[in-house]
Design a protein around this motif. Structure first.
Motif, PDB file in Angstrom:
ATOM      1  N   UNK A  66      28.992  37.025  46.025  1.00 28.10           N
ATOM      2  CA  UNK A  66      30.123  37.820  46.503  1.00 28.10           C
ATOM      3  C   UNK A  66      31.311  37.698  45.549  1.00 28.10           C
ATOM      4  N   UNK A  67      31.571  36.510  45.027  1.00 29.23           N
ATOM      5  CA  UNK A  67      32.660  36.339  44.071  1.00 29.23           C
ATOM      6  C   UNK A  67      32.388  37.097  42.772  1.00 29.23           C
ATOM      7  N   UNK A  68      31.146  37.099  42.325  1.00 27.89           N
ATOM      8  CA  UNK A  68      30.797  37.853  41.103  1.00 27.89           C
ATOM      9  C   UNK A  68      31.004  39.345  41.332  1.00 27.89           C
ATOM     10  N   UNK A  69      30.665  39.837  42.526  1.00 28.76           N
ATOM     11  CA  UNK A  69      30.919  41.254  42.834  1.00 28.76           C
ATOM     12  C   UNK A  69      32.410  41.558  42.743  1.00 28.76           C
ATOM     13  N   UNK A  70      33.245  40.655  43.257  1.00 31.16           N
ATOM     14  CA  UNK A  70      34.695  40.856  43.192  1.00 31.16           C
ATOM     15  C   UNK A  70      35.201  40.813  41.754  1.00 31.16           C
ATOM     16  N   UNK A  71      34.601  39.971  40.912  1.00 30.16           N
ATOM     17  CA  UNK A  71      34.991  39.908  39.503  1.00 30.16           C
ATOM     18  C   UNK A  71      34.660  41.216  38.787  1.00 30.16           C
ATOM     19  N   UNK A  72      33.475  41.766  39.055  1.00 29.80           N
ATOM     20  CA  UNK A  72      33.077  43.017  38.391  1.00 29.80           C
ATOM     21  C   UNK A  72      33.830  44.219  38.950  1.00 29.80           C
ATOM     22  N   UNK A  73      34.419  44.068  40.116  1.00 35.09           N
ATOM     23  CA  UNK A  73      35.247  45.151  40.645  1.00 35.09           C
ATOM     24  C   UNK A  73      36.488  45.364  39.790  1.00 35.09           C
ATOM     25  N   UNK A  74      36.942  44.316  39.076  1.00 32.61           N
ATOM     26  CA  UNK A  74      38.170  44.419  38.261  1.00 32.61           C
ATOM     27  C   UNK A  74      38.011  45.452  37.146  1.00 32.61           C
ATOM     28  N   UNK A  75      36.996  45.351  36.253  1.00 39.99           N
ATOM     29  CA  UNK A  75      36.839  46.426  35.264  1.00 39.99           C
ATOM     30  C   UNK A  75      36.411  47.749  35.892  1.00 39.99           C
ATOM     31  N   UNK A  76      35.712  47.693  37.037  1.00 42.27           N
ATOM     32  CA  UNK A  76      35.255  48.925  37.677  1.00 42.27           C
ATOM     33  C   UNK A  76      36.417  49.759  38.193  1.00 42.27           C
ATOM     34  N   UNK A  77      37.414  49.125  38.805  1.00 41.80           N
ATOM     35  CA  UNK A  77      38.504  49.885  39.437  1.00 41.80           C
ATOM     36  C   UNK A  77      39.748  50.019  38.572  1.00 41.80           C
ATOM     37  N   UNK A  78      39.654  49.571  37.331  1.00 41.39           N
ATOM     38  CA  UNK A  78      40.784  49.751  36.425  1.00 41.39           C
ATOM     39  C   UNK A  78      41.782  48.608  36.418  1.00 41.39           C
TER      40      UNK A  78
END
Length: 615
Positions: A476-488
């Motif tokens: 879940x934490x890795x998903x949140x980390x990858x959300x950073x480049x995904x959402x700008x």
């Protein structure tokens, strides 16, 4: 002849002229005055006392009469508690995830018998009806004090025949009560079991901890998942019979019924159709998959295997066969989606951001890569044992070059690296409403000194730069980390409780545009050119992601793949993790992410198995 004197006699003295008499009279007058004064003072005291009593009566009866009446009633009136119906739980589209069904339970009421020995015949008779040993019934009765007005459940889910038999027994079973109550139902079986959790009767330890919150022995509470973490919302308010008791605590009469209040209905962000598809993809592979909206943190699906069916805990008892089957599984109640593991090369996006944002490494940096590098006398190898030639940040992510990031860590070693890991949420719980979420580990010098009595070395930072060593994170934490480049460039807080106000779950990271650019370029190149080629398929929109493979510790390596899509305007981020699976992240995790994304876009467009045009 004697002549009588004619001289007049002297005038008699007045009694008031006698000094002794005057003294006595004066003394009596003084005593009278003192008595009168004392009487006056007594009258004043009595008047003051009467006034005080009057004021007290006014206070008790007029000003605070209701309060004292309530206290008197509290000493006289008791509630024989009945648990309320727990609140329903719905998925994101309003489909029921947890409900309740009406069933009959049988209770023992100690207050019904003045002599505890009277229970012997009653329990023996009841034992034959509900097919439960008398010794077990006595054990349950012993949980409560003799003559307690509370009830204790001794049987659940009675058949109609059992209910009839108990009711027909009449006086023989005085103190035995059949009552309707609800039991939890999980209509989708194992689906989302780790998210939903299950319920059960509170243990003695739980009772001692919760008794101040109006819990009683025999109550049912949440044990895992949101049943536990959102207990305060789902529980509701108890009702039951109100009875009058005498000074000895014995029931005099039943006064009436107090209605219970159902628990709150909750809606989750989980899509149960997608959840089932994700669980099919994970299969019987020990690990977890998380699906999240990178723009607002909504968790759309979260699968973990091994798992269980929460319905088994709503029955009277788990069968031996069911329990044996659970015991054969490796920790089926552990939600691996929120447990921490070494993140391997998925962590390299954090190292990239920390390097560029530190100002020590420009975004256009190019470094030579090598078969290995030596720091402080220790050799650190490249995963392909050859190197990749000169690479920039995007190329280093694409090839997942270890020696590139070793060099990067050498110059951002210390507080700068720690600062950016903290900004990405490393070592912090996300705050998702699940009771067993692990924080992971953001290792630092003080931590190492405390745990191992050793100083922090450059080699520790070098290992951490590629997601190895001490650092750990959950899927879940890795998903949140990858959300950073995904959402700008925004850090989002994952959540499973539906909320229309998403601003509280999203805050800017203030990353430089060039930082986001090189990370996004590198993640896209992973899918088009290297380990993520399993996701470069015609039926998916363009995907960007990163693989990760941890060190093989003798029983197989952990494998990862995290990705988002569509690349231009992401709406989904997926993290797949396989524990001790062996192989590589690209070959194990990549196909899992691909199949999850295919299911997501298929369900979104409501066109089963139809290829999705690339964007």
């Amino acid at each position: 002849m004697t002549l009588l004197s004619t001289r007049p006699k002297s005038k008699p003295k007045s009694v008031f002229q006698d000094s002794s008499l005057q003294t006595i009279i004066a003394s009596h007058e003084n005593v009278g005055r003192q008595k009168q004064k004392a009487l006056s003072l007594a009258c004043l005291a009595i008047g003051a006392l009467a006034g005080g009593l009057g004021l007290r009566l006014v206070n008790l009866q007029l000003l605070n009469g209701q309060q004292w009446r309530e206290r008197a009633d509290a000493n006289r009136i008791r509630l024989i508690a009945r648990q309320p119906e727990r609140g329903r739980v719905l998925d994101a589209k309003g489909r029921e995830l947890i409900g309740s069904k009406l069933s009959h339970s049988v209770f023992l009421w100690p207050a019904a018998k003045s002599n505890p020995q009277e229970w012997d015949a009653t329990l023996k008779y009841l034992s034959k009806i509900i097919k439960k040993p008398t010794s077990k019934l006595k054990e349950r009765l012993g949980i409560l004090a003799p003559a307690s007005i509370d009830r204790i459940r001794v049987g659940r889910n009675l058949t109609p025949a059992q209910v009839t038999a108990i009711e027909e027994a009449g006086p023989i079973l005085r103190g035995v009560e059949v009552d309707a109550e609800t039991t939890r139902v999980y209509p989708h079986g194992q689906a989302a079991a780790h998210i939903l959790g299950y319920t059960g009767e509170i243990s003695e330890d739980e009772y001692q901890r919760l008794r101040g919150n109006d819990y009683k022995r025999g109550d049912v509470n949440g044990k895992l998942g949101i049943e536990a973490s959102l207990e305060h919302l789902l529980r509701g308010q108890r009702g039951g019979k109100t009875v009058e008791v005498d000074a000895a605590g014995k029931v005099v009469q039943v006064i009436g019924e107090k209605a219970s209040r159902m628990g709150k209905e909750l809606q989750l962000t989980i899509d149960i159709e997608l959840q089932k598809e994700v669980e099919k993809v994970l299969g019987k592979r020990k690990g977890a998959i998380v699906v999240m909206n990178p723009n607002n943190g909504e968790v759309l699906a979260m699968a973990s295997w091994p798992t269980f069916d929460p319905n088994m805990f709503s029955k009277e008892r788990i069968t031996q066969k069911e329990w044996d089957a659970l015991q054969k599984l490796p920790h089926p109640f552990v939600n691996r989606a929120v447990q921490a593991f070494p993140p391997a090369s998925t962590f390299k996006i954090v190292t990239t951001a920390a390097a560029i944002e530190s100002g020590k490494w420009p975004a256009d940096t190019v470094l030579q890569t090598f078969p290995s590098l030596t720091f402080g006398g220790t050799r650190f190898g490249e995963w392909n044992h050859a190197g990749f030639g000169p690479l920039g940040f995007a190329g280093a992510l694409m090839h997942s070059s270890d020696t590139f990031f070793y060099q990067i860590a050498g110059r951002i070693h210390g507080d700068t690296f720690t600062e950016w890991m903290h900004k990405f949420g490393v070592g912090e719980r996300t705050g998702v409403a699940l009771p067993d979420e692990a924080a992971g580990l953001l290792p630092q010098a003080k931590w190492k000194q405390k745990e191992f009595g050793e100083e922090w070395l450059l080699g520790d930072s070098i290992n951490m730069s590629i997601g190895q060593g001490f650092v750990t994170a959950s899927p879940l934490q890795i998903a949140a980390m990858f959300a950073v480049p995904a959402n700008g460039g925004y850090r989002v807080r994952p959540h499973i409780l539906k909320n229309k106000q998403h601003r509280e779950y999203r805050k800017p990271m203030n990353l430089r545009p060039e930082t986001l650019k090189v990370i996004r370029e590198g993640l896209r190149a992973v899918v088009t050119r290297t380990t993520g080629e399993a996701l470069d398929v015609s039926y998916l929109p363009s995907v960007s992601g990163k693989s990760g493979t941890s060190e093989d510790l003798g029983d197989g390596s952990d494998t990862w793949f995290a990705a988002y899509a569509p690349t231009a305007k992401p709406e989904i981020v997926v993290t797949a993790f396989a524990e001790r699976s062996g192989g590589s992240g690209g070959k194990v995790g990549g196909p899992m992410v691909r199949d999850v994304m295919a299911a997501y876009f298929r369900l979104k467009h409501q066109a089963p198995k139809k290829p999705i045009a690339r964007r």
